[in-house]
Scaffold this active site. Structure first.
Site, short mmCIF file in Angstrom:
data_model
loop_
_atom_site.label_atom_id
_atom_site.label_comp_id
_atom_site.label_asym_id
_atom_site.label_seq_id
_atom_site.Cartn_x
_atom_site.Cartn_y
_atom_site.Cartn_z
N GLN A 79 -12.05 -15.68 -13.24
CA GLN A 79 -12.47 -16.00 -12.33
C GLN A 79 -12.45 -17.32 -12.29
OE1 GLN A 79 -16.87 -15.46 -15.06
NE2 GLN A 79 -17.80 -15.91 -13.42
N PHE A 80 -12.08 -16.93 -11.06
CA PHE A 80 -12.00 -17.96 -9.52
C PHE A 80 -13.11 -18.80 -9.29
CE2 PHE A 80 -13.79 -14.47 -6.65
CZ PHE A 80 -13.24 -15.11 -5.51
N THR A 81 -14.71 -18.23 -9.63
CA THR A 81 -15.34 -18.93 -8.46
C THR A 81 -15.84 -20.49 -10.13
OG1 THR A 81 -16.95 -17.82 -10.00
CG2 THR A 81 -16.82 -16.48 -8.12
#
Length: 152
Positions: A79-81
């Protein structure tokens, strides 16, 4: 590396309607973000922290058992967010997140190290894919752990 960790009684992740990873029984759902400054030592530190994290109860109201102690499972979702910044407005900027050529090997390294530490294969989502995640949160218990801000 930054992880959002949820204690779950079960969790599964699907891509295009197909389940690609699933855990049952006591476990942790781990959303993992890789930052531009991260290295394998960040992954090693994070794995060591997660497997010893005492968030499971031996008796009601007493969280004193680790994932290792309860023979629990883990499901890891990229999850790069988690590296999103709202510093300059309402549209998140993700410039602190590692680019895929750095993030993928570190994500895979993290999963390998976690699997070795637990002695079982750790299921995952699909890096970069749109995923649907179903989780039965237990508690709820949710923690954020960051290898760059170890006193977070």
């Amino acid at each position: 590396m930054r992880a959002v960790i949820q204690r779950v009684s079960s969790a599964k992740v699907a891509v295009a309607g197909r389940v690609v990873g699933q855990i049952t029984g006591p476990g942790l759902l781990i959303f993992l973000g890789v930052g531009r400054e991260d290295t394998q030592s960040d992954a090693d530190w994070l794995v060591g922290r997660i497997v010893k994290l005492r968030v499971f109860e031996s008796e009601p109201g007493r969280m004193d058992q680790s994932l290792l102690a309860v023979s629990g499972q883990a499901l890891v979702i990229s999850q790069f967010t988690l590296y999103g910044s709202l510093k300059k407005g309402n549209r998140p900027s993700f410039n602190r997140a590692a680019l895929p050529e750095q993030a993928v090997p570190l994500y895979e390294y993290f999963v390998t190290q976690l699997s070795q530490a637990l002695g079982i294969a750790v299921p995952t989502g699909e890096f970069g894919a749109h995923m649907n995640i179903d989780a039965q949160n237990d508690g709820p218990v949710t923690l954020v752990v960051d290898s760059q801000a170890r006193d977070f």
